[in-house]
Design a protein around this motif. Structure first.
Motif, PDB file in Angstrom:
ATOM      1  N   PHE A  61       3.659   9.892 -10.197  1.00 34.51           N
ATOM      2  CA  PHE A  61       3.119   9.760 -11.639  1.00 34.51           C
ATOM      3  C   PHE A  61       2.064  10.916 -11.813  1.00 34.51           C
ATOM      4  N   GLY A  62       1.268  11.289 -10.575  1.00 38.58           N
ATOM      5  CA  GLY A  62       0.013  12.400 -10.037  1.00 38.58           C
ATOM      6  C   GLY A  62       0.538  13.036 -10.691  1.00 38.58           C
ATOM      7  N   VAL A  63       1.564  13.615  -9.955  1.00 38.12           N
ATOM      8  CA  VAL A  63       2.424  15.065  -9.535  1.00 38.12           C
ATOM      9  C   VAL A  63       2.794  15.415 -11.700  1.00 38.12           C
ATOM     10  N   PHE A  64       3.394  14.413 -12.367  1.00 36.29           N
ATOM     11  CA  PHE A  64       3.765  14.485 -13.389  1.00 36.29           C
ATOM     12  C   PHE A  64       2.772  14.405 -13.735  1.00 36.29           C
ATOM     13  N   LEU A  65       1.732  14.082 -14.167  1.00 33.13           N
ATOM     14  CA  LEU A  65       0.957  14.455 -15.764  1.00 33.13           C
ATOM     15  C   LEU A  65       0.987  15.659 -15.321  1.00 33.13           C
ATOM     16  N   LEU A  66       0.362  15.949 -13.978  1.00 27.77           N
ATOM     17  CA  LEU A  66      -0.390  17.006 -14.454  1.00 27.77           C
ATOM     18  C   LEU A  66       0.428  18.408 -14.260  1.00 27.77           C
ATOM     19  N   LEU A  67       1.578  18.356 -13.485  1.00 31.52           N
ATOM     20  CA  LEU A  67       2.607  19.485 -14.941  1.00 31.52           C
ATOM     21  C   LEU A  67       2.613  18.915 -15.703  1.00 31.52           C
ATOM     22  N   LEU A  68       3.040  18.315 -16.940  1.00 27.35           N
ATOM     23  CA  LEU A  68       2.733  17.839 -17.760  1.00 27.35           C
ATOM     24  C   LEU A  68       1.894  18.591 -18.382  1.00 27.35           C
ATOM     25  N   LEU A  77       0.898  -1.050  -0.066  1.00 26.69           N
ATOM     26  CA  LEU A  77       0.166  -0.304  -0.284  1.00 26.69           C
ATOM     27  C   LEU A  77       1.093   1.228   0.276  1.00 26.69           C
ATOM     28  N   ARG A  78       1.323   0.973   1.167  1.00 27.53           N
ATOM     29  CA  ARG A  78       2.627   2.224   0.565  1.00 27.53           C
ATOM     30  C   ARG A  78       3.357   2.292  -0.489  1.00 27.53           C
ATOM     31  N   ALA A  79       4.244   1.349  -1.112  1.00 26.29           N
ATOM     32  CA  ALA A  79       4.787   1.903  -2.462  1.00 26.29           C
ATOM     33  C   ALA A  79       3.555   2.310  -3.562  1.00 26.29           C
ATOM     34  N   ALA A  80       2.466   1.338  -3.539  1.00 23.91           N
ATOM     35  CA  ALA A  80       1.176   3.172  -4.244  1.00 23.91           C
ATOM     36  C   ALA A  80       0.488   3.914  -4.279  1.00 23.91           C
ATOM     37  N   ARG A  81       0.671   4.625  -2.717  1.00 25.81           N
ATOM     38  CA  ARG A  81       0.532   5.579  -2.607  1.00 25.81           C
ATOM     39  C   ARG A  81       1.719   6.042  -2.858  1.00 25.81           C
ATOM     40  N   ILE A  82       2.899   6.252  -2.770  1.00 20.87           N
ATOM     41  CA  ILE A  82       4.245   6.768  -3.610  1.00 20.87           C
ATOM     42  C   ILE A  82       4.664   7.179  -5.231  1.00 20.87           C
ATOM     43  N   LEU A  83       3.657   5.844  -5.555  1.00 26.21           N
ATOM     44  CA  LEU A  83       4.417   5.906  -7.408  1.00 26.21           C
ATOM     45  C   LEU A  83       2.565   6.803  -7.501  1.00 26.21           C
ATOM     46  N   CYS A  91      -5.305  -5.701  -0.708  1.00 19.56           N
ATOM     47  CA  CYS A  91      -6.528  -6.212  -0.035  1.00 19.56           C
ATOM     48  C   CYS A  91      -6.091  -7.601  -0.723  1.00 19.56           C
ATOM     49  N   GLY A  92      -6.037  -8.386  -1.579  1.00 18.87           N
ATOM     50  CA  GLY A  92      -5.566  -9.442  -1.572  1.00 18.87           C
ATOM     51  C   GLY A  92      -4.624 -10.585  -0.522  1.00 18.87           C
ATOM     52  N   GLY A 101       2.452   3.798 -14.245  1.00 16.58           N
ATOM     53  CA  GLY A 101       2.445   4.487 -12.904  1.00 16.58           C
ATOM     54  C   GLY A 101       0.205   4.253 -12.171  1.00 16.58           C
ATOM     55  N   PHE A 102      -0.548   4.367 -13.028  1.00 14.15           N
ATOM     56  CA  PHE A 102      -1.422   4.173 -12.586  1.00 14.15           C
ATOM     57  C   PHE A 102      -2.271   2.910 -12.690  1.00 14.15           C
ATOM     58  N   VAL A 103      -1.284   1.640 -13.464  1.00 12.35           N
ATOM     59  CA  VAL A 103      -2.041   0.769 -14.060  1.00 12.35           C
ATOM     60  C   VAL A 103      -1.198  -0.310 -12.402  1.00 12.35           C
ATOM     61  N   MET A 104       0.393  -0.012 -12.129  1.00 19.06           N
ATOM     62  CA  MET A 104       0.812  -0.289 -11.482  1.00 19.06           C
ATOM     63  C   MET A 104       0.597  -0.451 -10.101  1.00 19.06           C
ATOM     64  N   THR A 105      -0.038   0.920  -9.695  1.00 18.77           N
ATOM     65  CA  THR A 105      -0.786   1.364  -8.655  1.00 18.77           C
ATOM     66  C   THR A 105      -1.969   0.252  -8.404  1.00 18.77           C
ATOM     67  N   ALA A 106      -2.488  -0.157  -9.403  1.00 17.88           N
ATOM     68  CA  ALA A 106      -4.188  -0.665  -9.141  1.00 17.88           C
ATOM     69  C   ALA A 106      -4.029  -2.038  -8.760  1.00 17.88           C
ATOM     70  N   PHE A 107      -2.434  -2.637  -9.407  1.00 20.23           N
ATOM     71  CA  PHE A 107      -1.640  -3.461  -8.958  1.00 20.23           C
ATOM     72  C   PHE A 107      -1.621  -4.029  -7.461  1.00 20.23           C
TER      73      PHE A 107
END
Length: 405
Positions: A157-164, A147-153, A230-231, A218-224
């Motif tokens: 990626f979120g900041v990068f895409l918004l800046l882009l 979960l921590r890795a998902a939040r960081i990722l 959860c699994g 990045g978002f696919v990996m976050t969902a993974f």
């Protein structure tokens, strides 16, 4: 394929039908998005269509708001969750999970490349095959670490895409639309041509699709990773104990995700105009996980109501054979829109396309129910399982390992 009687004789844990139902529900959203993308060059506002009617623009806006970017993330979350079930299955029979998962990734990669070249360039299977290797590497991590890795990722990626996206608003490219429109006539001719021209058109779009895949990875990996979390905690195996959290997830996800999706629809295919389209798409992408979470929580809550069993009964069979349904959707649409069949590319408006996609989905629900009542595996699932196990399914019966004492 083996019969239902053979399936009944095997000693296996019961499937989590809610997981299957969520997959079946996700198939609908994926079909709507893919249908509009495959039907012509103007799908979902990628290029402005000067001849679009008000009804067609409204339909595109609805799909853009409620479907684009949400359902593939739901699939990705379930991919991560199911990975933990596959690890447990391997452990139950004393098998090494790593070779199984590597063979599974190879099978997905082959299917994905064939899918992208022959049918639909927006294939997701190749992404799952490659990023699934990260899940294999992270298989022993704790739920908290996932979960921590998902939040960081997600944050990076979120900041990068918004800046882009913000950069395209501050420094607009006035000729971008003109460049995109340059190849439309040729693309239409290719997709209406013979089989070789269809394949050539698909191959020609792969570089752009690869770039889009990298941006979305990045978002696919976050969902993974969220699915892995959860699994490992088996949250979907007993959702009744988490209703309060799911209600909060539904409300918070809708509150964050819906405004972002509405802004994306207004920017990409609405009144805001081309200058805002890329930024709007990035805002919609970054907020899509919230609306996806709302969908998942809402569906799980709904499936626990008095009518929940009916909902599960409708969607679960399609989810059990999600891979076969996903690929057959592309096959049917290729036969309708390209030179493989009717060559209706750019000849049908979004409203007609969406109606046809819903008819196809209803047909898949009915066919899936018929098939899963008679067979354990649908054709593509059977093939992928054979590759994963390195043997034909049902060639021998898997038994739990018995430890001494």
């Amino acid at each position: 394929m083996p019969s239902a009687a053979t399936y009944a004789r095997e000693d296996r844990p019961e499937r989590i039908r809610e997981v299957d139902a969520l997959r079946g529900f996700a198939l609908m959203g994926i079909l709507l998005v893919n249908a509009l993308t495959m039907s012509g060059p103007y799908g979902l506002g990628s290029i402005a269509d000067p001849g679009a009617s008000a009804l067609d623009r409204t339909v595109e806006g609805v799909v853009q708001t409620f479907a684009v970017g949400k359902f593939y993330l739901m699939f990705s979350f379930l991919f991560g969750y199911s990975f933990t079930l596959q690890l447990a299955s391997a452990e139950r029979v004393g098998a090494n999970a790593v070779p199984r998962q590597l063979r599974r990734s190879l099978g997905l990669l082959v299917l994905g490349v064939a899918h992208a070249v022959l049918l639909y360039t927006g294939d997701i299977l190749t992404t799952y095959a490659v990023l699934g290797l990260v899940l294999v590497a992270a298989r022993n991590c704790t739920p908290g670490a996932a979960l921590r890795a998902a939040r960081i990722l997600y944050g990076c990626f979120g900041v990068f895409l918004l800046l882009l996206g913000l950069g395209t608003v501050l420094v607009p490219d006035a000729e971008a639309d003109a460049r995109l429109a340059e190849g439309v006539t040729e693309l239409i001719a290719d997709y209406r041509g013979d089989a070789s021209s269809v394949v050539g058109a698909n191959v020609g779009q792969l570089p752009d699709q690869l770039l889009a895949t990298v941006l979305m990875s990045g978002f696919v990996m976050t969902a993974f990773l969220v699915g892995l979390h959860c699994g490992k905690r088996r949250l979907l195996a007993d959702t009744g104990n988490h209703r309060a959290q799911m209600r909060r997830g539904l409300l918070l996800g809708a509150a964050v995700g819906l405004p972002g999706s509405l802004f994306m629809a207004m920017a990409v295919c609405g009144p805001l105009g081309p200058r805002w389209s890329i930024f709007g798409a990035m805002v919609g992408t970054v907020t899509a996980p919230a609306l996806t979470a709302a969908y998942i929580c809402g569906m799980l809550l709904l499936m626990k109501t008095a009518r929940g069993a009916r909902i599960v009964a409708v969607f679960a069979p399609a989810g059990r054979m999600a891979l076969t349904n996903y690929l057959s959707q592309s096959l049917v649409m290729a036969l309708v829109f390209t030179g493989y069949g009717l060559a209706l590319y750019d000849r049908l408006g979004p409203a007609v396309v969406v109606f046809g996609a819903l008819v196809l989905y209803v047909g898949q629900l009915a066919l899936s129910r018929w098939l899963t009542a008679r067979y354990r595996y649908a054709p593509v699932e059977w093939l992928l399982r054979a590759v994963t196990l390195a043997r034909l399914p049902h060639e021998r019966r898997e038994q739990p390992v018995r430890h001494p004492g």
